[in-house]
Design a protein around this motif. Structure first.
Motif, PDB file in Angstrom:
ATOM      1  N   ALA A   4      66.901  49.996  49.470  1.00  0.00           N
ATOM      2  CA  ALA A   4      66.268  48.835  50.329  1.00  0.00           C
ATOM      3  C   ALA A   4      64.917  48.341  49.310  1.00  0.00           C
ATOM      4  O   ALA A   4      64.349  49.615  49.868  1.00  0.00           O
ATOM      5  CB  ALA A   4      66.447  48.714  51.323  1.00  0.00           C
ATOM      6  N   SER A   5      64.899  47.799  48.993  1.00  0.00           N
ATOM      7  CA  SER A   5      63.119  47.718  48.916  1.00  0.00           C
ATOM      8  C   SER A   5      62.517  46.490  49.567  1.00  0.00           C
ATOM      9  O   SER A   5      62.508  46.511  50.462  1.00  0.00           O
ATOM     10  CB  SER A   5      63.243  46.541  47.571  1.00  0.00           C
ATOM     11  N   THR A   6      60.641  47.880  49.878  1.00  0.00           N
ATOM     12  CA  THR A   6      60.594  47.492  50.977  1.00  0.00           C
ATOM     13  C   THR A   6      58.543  46.835  49.994  1.00  0.00           C
ATOM     14  O   THR A   6      58.051  47.433  48.865  1.00  0.00           O
ATOM     15  CB  THR A   6      59.609  48.231  51.199  1.00  0.00           C
ATOM     16  N   PRO A   7      58.056  46.385  50.737  1.00  0.00           N
ATOM     17  CA  PRO A   7      57.037  46.393  50.108  1.00  0.00           C
ATOM     18  C   PRO A   7      55.840  46.764  50.002  1.00  0.00           C
ATOM     19  O   PRO A   7      54.627  47.485  49.488  1.00  0.00           O
ATOM     20  CB  PRO A   7      56.008  44.989  50.560  1.00  0.00           C
ATOM     21  N   PHE A   8      55.781  48.192  51.102  1.00  0.00           N
ATOM     22  CA  PHE A   8      54.691  49.129  51.056  1.00  0.00           C
ATOM     23  C   PHE A   8      55.025  50.283  50.377  1.00  0.00           C
ATOM     24  O   PHE A   8      56.053  50.673  49.555  1.00  0.00           O
ATOM     25  CB  PHE A   8      55.023  49.581  51.971  1.00  0.00           C
ATOM     26  N   SER A   9      53.909  50.398  49.946  1.00  0.00           N
ATOM     27  CA  SER A   9      53.677  51.802  48.798  1.00  0.00           C
ATOM     28  C   SER A   9      52.655  52.904  49.046  1.00  0.00           C
ATOM     29  O   SER A   9      51.574  52.542  49.251  1.00  0.00           O
ATOM     30  CB  SER A   9      53.690  51.479  47.478  1.00  0.00           C
ATOM     31  N   PHE A  10      53.362  54.285  48.843  1.00  0.00           N
ATOM     32  CA  PHE A  10      52.796  55.813  49.214  1.00  0.00           C
ATOM     33  C   PHE A  10      51.609  55.457  48.182  1.00  0.00           C
ATOM     34  O   PHE A  10      50.370  56.375  48.471  1.00  0.00           O
ATOM     35  CB  PHE A  10      53.216  56.364  49.876  1.00  0.00           C
ATOM     36  N   VAL A  11      51.898  55.723  46.473  1.00  0.00           N
ATOM     37  CA  VAL A  11      50.775  55.359  46.120  1.00  0.00           C
ATOM     38  C   VAL A  11      49.483  54.552  45.929  1.00  0.00           C
ATOM     39  O   VAL A  11      48.416  55.087  45.402  1.00  0.00           O
ATOM     40  CB  VAL A  11      52.056  55.023  44.812  1.00  0.00           C
ATOM     41  N   ALA A  16      43.863  52.249  43.485  1.00  0.00           N
ATOM     42  CA  ALA A  16      43.035  52.930  41.852  1.00  0.00           C
ATOM     43  C   ALA A  16      41.928  52.242  42.257  1.00  0.00           C
ATOM     44  O   ALA A  16      41.918  51.117  42.733  1.00  0.00           O
ATOM     45  CB  ALA A  16      44.001  52.335  41.141  1.00  0.00           C
ATOM     46  N   ALA A  17      40.828  53.641  41.847  1.00  0.00           N
ATOM     47  CA  ALA A  17      39.512  53.176  41.100  1.00  0.00           C
ATOM     48  C   ALA A  17      39.638  52.368  39.888  1.00  0.00           C
ATOM     49  O   ALA A  17      40.062  52.152  39.561  1.00  0.00           O
ATOM     50  CB  ALA A  17      39.046  54.506  41.247  1.00  0.00           C
ATOM     51  N   PRO A  18      38.347  51.908  40.356  1.00  0.00           N
ATOM     52  CA  PRO A  18      37.721  50.406  38.997  1.00  0.00           C
ATOM     53  C   PRO A  18      37.942  51.371  37.960  1.00  0.00           C
ATOM     54  O   PRO A  18      38.124  52.444  37.792  1.00  0.00           O
ATOM     55  CB  PRO A  18      36.733  49.940  39.096  1.00  0.00           C
ATOM     56  N   PRO A  19      38.542  50.938  36.379  1.00  0.00           N
ATOM     57  CA  PRO A  19      38.498  51.964  34.990  1.00  0.00           C
ATOM     58  C   PRO A  19      37.264  52.807  35.212  1.00  0.00           C
ATOM     59  O   PRO A  19      37.630  53.675  34.758  1.00  0.00           O
ATOM     60  CB  PRO A  19      38.581  51.137  34.330  1.00  0.00           C
ATOM     61  N   GLU A  20      36.321  52.387  35.522  1.00  0.00           N
ATOM     62  CA  GLU A  20      34.889  53.128  35.241  1.00  0.00           C
ATOM     63  C   GLU A  20      34.612  53.390  35.806  1.00  0.00           C
ATOM     64  O   GLU A  20      34.225  54.804  35.430  1.00  0.00           O
ATOM     65  CB  GLU A  20      34.259  52.043  35.087  1.00  0.00           C
ATOM     66  N   GLU A  21      34.565  53.654  37.204  1.00  0.00           N
ATOM     67  CA  GLU A  21      34.277  54.603  38.256  1.00  0.00           C
ATOM     68  C   GLU A  21      35.807  56.203  37.702  1.00  0.00           C
ATOM     69  O   GLU A  21      35.406  57.162  38.134  1.00  0.00           O
ATOM     70  CB  GLU A  21      35.208  53.733  39.664  1.00  0.00           C
ATOM     71  N   ALA A  22      37.363  55.874  37.782  1.00  0.00           N
ATOM     72  CA  ALA A  22      37.908  56.653  37.358  1.00  0.00           C
ATOM     73  C   ALA A  22      37.596  57.215  35.928  1.00  0.00           C
ATOM     74  O   ALA A  22      37.383  58.620  36.387  1.00  0.00           O
ATOM     75  CB  ALA A  22      39.104  55.759  36.676  1.00  0.00           C
ATOM     76  N   ARG A  23      37.121  56.490  35.110  1.00  0.00           N
ATOM     77  CA  ARG A  23      36.777  57.333  33.690  1.00  0.00           C
ATOM     78  C   ARG A  23      35.137  58.557  34.430  1.00  0.00           C
ATOM     79  O   ARG A  23      35.568  59.831  33.735  1.00  0.00           O
ATOM     80  CB  ARG A  23      35.514  56.439  33.125  1.00  0.00           C
ATOM     81  N   ARG A  24      33.823  57.807  34.866  1.00  0.00           N
ATOM     82  CA  ARG A  24      33.204  59.202  35.831  1.00  0.00           C
ATOM     83  C   ARG A  24      34.071  60.245  36.520  1.00  0.00           C
ATOM     84  O   ARG A  24      33.435  61.002  35.982  1.00  0.00           O
ATOM     85  CB  ARG A  24      32.512  57.790  36.098  1.00  0.00           C
ATOM     86  N   HIS A  25      34.753  59.828  36.858  1.00  0.00           N
ATOM     87  CA  HIS A  25      35.324  60.936  38.499  1.00  0.00           C
ATOM     88  C   HIS A  25      35.688  61.670  37.054  1.00  0.00           C
ATOM     89  O   HIS A  25      35.532  62.816  37.145  1.00  0.00           O
ATOM     90  CB  HIS A  25      35.998  60.520  39.115  1.00  0.00           C
TER      91      HIS A  25
END
Length: 151
Positions: A4-11, A16-25
């Motif tokens: 069954a489809s649910t709107p909740f996502s564990f992921v 997700a971090a913004p791209p520039e923040e992820a890049r720095r990390h």
């Protein structure tokens, strides 16, 4: 029948971090870690400025270590035990496996002494799993399953 489809996502529960923040990390992570494949290639090519440091016990080092690695047990790291090392080199610390934090502790101690340092993710376990050569009394390619790591 599909679930069954649910709107909740564990992921996506935590966005997700913004791209520039992820890049720095990820760049910060790469600045303090390396993997077996990259280290092996640099050692094979004779890349200067890299010193591999086995931070396990002298007994574990004698049994199996990365060729050319220095034995410097984590708990012995001090100004006097590292006086022979060049602070211009990058020290690569390793211990048993991803479940061992001896290399993390050693890297922190070495950094506190003014050394540039990276940790080998996966330790000697993943070095062996990837088929890289070792030196010591243990047979080549034998799995690394210590009874009790000592540092």
């Amino acid at each position: 029948m599909p679930p069954a489809s649910t709107p909740f996502s564990f992921v996506l529960e935590t966005p997700a971090a913004p791209p520039e923040e992820a890049r720095r990390h990820f760049l910060a992570k790469l600045s303090v870690e390396t993997d077996s494949a990259d280290l092996h290639l640099d050692l094979e090519r004779g890349k200067p400025g890299i010193v591999v440091v086995d931070v396990r016990s002298p007994e574990a080092y004698a049994e199996r270590h990365i060729p050319g690695a220095l034995s410097l047990p984590a708990r012995t790291i001090s100004e006097s035990s590292t006086a022979h090392l060049d602070k211009q080199d990058v020290l690569i610390t390793y211990c048993w496996s991803p479940g061992c934090n001896g290399s993390t502790k050693a890297a922190a101690r070495l950094a506190a002494l003014g050394f540039r340092v990276k940790e080998l993710i996966g330790g000697i376990e993943y070095w062996v799993k990837e088929g890289h050569p070792t030196q010591g009394t243990a047979p080549q390619g034998q799995a690394v399953y210590p009874e009790r790591p000592t540092r």
